[in-house]
Motif scaffolding. Structure first.
Motif, mmCIF file in Angstrom:
data_model
loop_
_atom_site.group_PDB
_atom_site.id
_atom_site.type_symbol
_atom_site.label_atom_id
_atom_site.label_comp_id
_atom_site.label_asym_id
_atom_site.label_seq_id
_atom_site.Cartn_x
_atom_site.Cartn_y
_atom_site.Cartn_z
ATOM 1 N N HIS A 327 -16.537 35.254 38.358
ATOM 2 C CA HIS A 327 -16.796 34.505 37.124
ATOM 3 C C HIS A 327 -15.660 34.697 36.120
ATOM 4 N N PHE A 328 -15.227 35.932 35.905
ATOM 5 C CA PHE A 328 -14.166 36.202 34.927
ATOM 6 C C PHE A 328 -12.807 35.704 35.416
ATOM 7 N N LEU A 329 -12.554 35.796 36.719
ATOM 8 C CA LEU A 329 -11.284 35.282 37.248
ATOM 9 C C LEU A 329 -11.203 33.769 37.056
ATOM 10 N N ALA A 330 -12.324 33.070 37.265
ATOM 11 C CA ALA A 330 -12.333 31.617 37.045
ATOM 12 C C ALA A 330 -12.121 31.295 35.574
ATOM 13 N N ARG A 331 -12.732 32.104 34.677
ATOM 14 C CA ARG A 331 -12.581 31.865 33.241
ATOM 15 C C ARG A 331 -11.136 32.028 32.808
ATOM 16 N N TYR A 332 -10.462 33.071 33.305
ATOM 17 C CA TYR A 332 -9.111 33.360 32.825
ATOM 18 C C TYR A 332 -8.015 32.723 33.674
ATOM 19 N N ALA A 333 -8.415 31.937 34.671
ATOM 20 C CA ALA A 333 -7.419 31.213 35.463
ATOM 21 C C ALA A 333 -6.602 30.258 34.600
ATOM 22 N N ARG A 334 -7.191 29.793 33.479
ATOM 23 C CA ARG A 334 -6.468 28.861 32.597
ATOM 24 C C ARG A 334 -5.264 29.519 31.946
ATOM 25 N N LEU A 335 -5.207 30.874 31.949
ATOM 26 C CA LEU A 335 -4.042 31.555 31.388
ATOM 27 C C LEU A 335 -2.810 31.386 32.282
ATOM 28 N N ARG A 336 -3.054 31.058 33.570
ATOM 29 C CA ARG A 336 -1.946 30.849 34.507
ATOM 30 C C ARG A 336 -2.137 29.507 35.220
ATOM 31 N N PRO A 337 -2.046 28.390 34.481
ATOM 32 C CA PRO A 337 -2.366 27.091 35.089
ATOM 33 C C PRO A 337 -1.419 26.685 36.202
ATOM 34 N N GLU A 338 -0.237 27.315 36.257
ATOM 35 C CA GLU A 338 0.737 26.954 37.293
ATOM 36 C C GLU A 338 0.377 27.552 38.647
ATOM 37 N N LEU A 339 -0.571 28.507 38.676
ATOM 38 C CA LEU A 339 -0.946 29.174 39.913
ATOM 39 C C LEU A 339 -2.327 28.728 40.376
ATOM 40 N N ARG A 370 -6.588 41.175 31.964
ATOM 41 C CA ARG A 370 -5.274 41.826 32.058
ATOM 42 C C ARG A 370 -4.653 41.566 33.437
ATOM 43 N N ALA A 371 -5.459 41.684 34.489
ATOM 44 C CA ALA A 371 -4.956 41.504 35.843
ATOM 45 C C ALA A 371 -4.429 40.085 36.065
ATOM 46 N N VAL A 372 -5.149 39.092 35.532
ATOM 47 C CA VAL A 372 -4.703 37.697 35.685
ATOM 48 C C VAL A 372 -3.355 37.491 35.004
ATOM 49 N N VAL A 373 -3.176 38.082 33.828
ATOM 50 C CA VAL A 373 -1.924 37.924 33.086
ATOM 51 C C VAL A 373 -0.766 38.602 33.804
ATOM 52 N N LEU A 374 -1.011 39.774 34.402
ATOM 53 C CA LEU A 374 0.076 40.565 34.994
ATOM 54 C C LEU A 374 0.359 40.227 36.448
ATOM 55 N N ALA A 375 -0.573 39.581 37.136
ATOM 56 C CA ALA A 375 -0.396 39.315 38.567
ATOM 57 C C ALA A 375 0.801 38.407 38.822
ATOM 58 N N ASP A 376 1.522 38.681 39.913
ATOM 59 C CA ASP A 376 2.689 37.873 40.271
ATOM 60 C C ASP A 376 2.317 36.629 41.071
ATOM 61 N N GLY A 377 1.141 36.583 41.598
ATOM 62 C CA GLY A 377 0.717 35.443 42.409
ATOM 63 C C GLY A 377 -0.770 35.217 42.275
ATOM 64 N N PRO A 378 -1.345 34.431 43.185
ATOM 65 C CA PRO A 378 -2.772 34.102 43.080
ATOM 66 C C PRO A 378 -3.701 35.212 43.558
ATOM 67 N N VAL A 379 -3.134 36.303 44.092
ATOM 68 C CA VAL A 379 -3.961 37.407 44.575
ATOM 69 C C VAL A 379 -3.866 38.580 43.601
ATOM 70 N N ILE A 380 -5.010 39.042 43.119
ATOM 71 C CA ILE A 380 -5.069 40.216 42.240
ATOM 72 C C ILE A 380 -5.006 41.462 43.127
ATOM 73 N N ARG A 381 -3.931 42.233 42.947
ATOM 74 C CA ARG A 381 -3.763 43.441 43.743
ATOM 75 C C ARG A 381 -4.305 44.653 42.975
ATOM 76 N N GLU A 382 -4.446 45.751 43.703
ATOM 77 C CA GLU A 382 -4.943 46.974 43.079
ATOM 78 C C GLU A 382 -4.058 47.400 41.919
ATOM 79 N N GLU A 383 -2.732 47.247 42.081
ATOM 80 C CA GLU A 383 -1.804 47.680 41.025
ATOM 81 C C GLU A 383 -1.844 46.783 39.788
ATOM 82 N N ASP A 384 -2.480 45.605 39.874
ATOM 83 C CA ASP A 384 -2.625 44.742 38.702
ATOM 84 C C ASP A 384 -3.761 45.206 37.786
ATOM 85 N N LEU A 385 -4.614 46.085 38.296
ATOM 86 C CA LEU A 385 -5.749 46.580 37.506
ATOM 87 C C LEU A 385 -5.292 47.693 36.569
#
Length: 456
Positions: A327-339, A370-385
């Motif tokens: 739910h939260f990942l879908a909400r904050y996906a708009r912060l990275r519309p290019e991905l 925070r993870a959505v903003v810092l992630a380099d791609g469409p997959v949230i990794r452990e290090e993004d947390l």
């Protein structure tokens, strides 16, 4: 947009004039000579607006307005009259007319009035749309969570929502008490009236009574004008008193009187005013224990605790974490519309499930934003947390140790401070007042640091 207009006037010249004016401006205009003809026409066809004269043979214009208020209350009606007086305009409005147009008029007067009506309708539609979205957001079935603990909580919410009964929401910080309070409001007959939220722990004690109940001009040094209190602002609706356990004893007396008498008396006023308000209170404290310690009035406690709803902490509903995360990942996906919409890696998912979440759902939301903003791609990794969520040495470090790999005093101090705040919140079950005492911080300083570290 208003398109179709029904003209009602017994003068053929006026019917012709208005038909020409409106047709030239792109409106679909039809004219009839009597109110009775208008009612028959409205039974057969839909119109956006009725433009009617006041004085006509048979049924007059005001009687037509009243009949339409009963039959089609959403229909806009404008009344015209050559006997234009202030009283006539007031009578038209009382009957239910949208506006009043005195004769004679210029073509632009008619068009301007219709443009105003169109804008009113646009705003009304937008308001209905927003209210629909708001109601959808605060329906129990829109709240994420299918665990047994959350299902039981939502069952209580559905039962109590239609009543005026006072509700006490109990739960740790970040469990969603305001969300539940808004849901109670949206499912009640009060949904079209205000929902007013007050954080009793965030308003300085000298200002609390004035904020809640208002004041009159001259009541104290800075009272330069009358002020309506938040309790009066909520008239007809719901007053949400968050952090009710932080309410000073002196104000508790005033709140008890308000609940018993259902009236507000502004500071400095000798008069009281009746209000119709449903009260929902929330606390992270054990109010029963506060009563025994002499920090909370027992009579107020029982007045608030008519129906108590406990919100389970996230550690008691871990099965809801994957759905909440999605739910939260879908909400904050708009912060990275290019991905593409982000997804959790298996390692990140395991880390979320393993964490104790002292800040509950709010901490989870901030971690994923925070993870959505810092992630380099469409997959949230452990290090993004956040570090505190990730397993490993940084998470397991004992209070007093520095994060692995740093010699920075500044970073180590922040890490230690965050660890201590987390530990204090966990030890006190999210009770910020008691946590502040353990940490030897002021309550306001703790609130600032909680926000700074994204803990709630």
């Amino acid at each position: 947009m208003l398109r179709s207009v029904l003209i009602v006037d017994d003068e053929s010249s006026m019917r012709h004039l208005l038909s020409v004016i409106l047709s030239d401006r792109g409106y679909d205009a039809r004219a009839v000579a009597t109110a009775e003809d208008a009612l028959r026409e409205l039974e057969a066809h839909d119109y956006d607006l009725v433009l009617t004269d006041v004085r006509m043979p048979g049924m007059g214009g005001l009687a037509l307005v009243r009949a339409l208020q009963q039959a089609a209350p959403e229909l806009l009606v404008v009344v015209m009259s050559a006997y234009g007086t202030h009283d006539a305009a007031i009578d038209a409005m009382k009957a239910g007319a949208y506006d009043y147009l005195p004769k004679p008029f210029k073509p632009d007067d008619v068009v301007l009035l219709l443009r105003k009506a169109e804008e009113r309708e646009r705003l009304a539609r937008e308001n209905r749309r927003l209210r629909g979205e708001l109601a959808a957001a605060y329906r129990p079935d829109a709240i994420v969570g299918t665990s047994a603990a959350m299902t039981a909580t939502l069952r209580q919410v559905r039962k109590v929502a239609p009543q005026k009964t006072t509700v006490l929401l109990e739960g740790e910080s970040g469990t969603g008490k305001e969300l539940i309070a808004r849901t109670l409001h949206e499912l009640s007959p009060r949904a079209s009236f205000p929902f007013v939220a007050v954080n009793c722990g965030a308003i300085p004690e000298p200002l609390l009574e004035s904020e809640l109940f208002g004041h009159v001009k001259g009541a104290f040094t800075d009272a330069r004008r009358d002020k309506k209190g938040l309790a009066a602002e909520a008239d007809g609706g719901t007053l949400f008193l968050d952090e009710i356990g932080e309410l000073p004893l002196a104000v508790q007396v005033k709140l008890l009187r308000f609940l018993q008498e259902e009236e507000v008396r502004p500071v400095g006023d000798v008069r009281a005013r009746k209000v119709d308000v449903r009260v929902v209170a929330a606390t992270v404290r054990d109010l029963g224990q506060a009563v025994r310690a002499g920090q909370f009035r027992e009579d107020l406690y029982w007045r608030l605790n008519v129906v108590a709803i406990r919100l389970p902490p996230l550690r008691e509903r871990r099965e809801d974490i994957p759905a909440l995360a999605a739910h939260f990942l879908a909400r904050y996906a708009r912060l990275r519309p290019e991905l593409a919409p982000p997804e959790l890696s298996p390692e990140a998912r395991d880390a979320l499930l393993a964490h104790r979440w002292p800040g509950n759902v709010r901490e989870l939301e901030h971690a994923l934003e925070r993870a959505v903003v810092l992630a380099d791609g469409p997959v949230i990794r452990e290090e993004d947390l956040p570090e505190a969520v990730r397993p490993g040495p940084a998470r397991a470090a004992a209070p007093g140790s520095a994060p692995e790999g740093t010699l920075s005093v500044k970073r180590a101090t922040r890490a230690l401070e965050e660890q201590l705040i987390r530990a204090a919140l966990e030890r006190t079950g999210g009770n910020r007042t008691r946590a502040a005492e353990l940490l030897e911080l002021s309550y306001r300083a703790l609130l600032y640091k909680i926000k700074d570290y994204g803990l709630g």
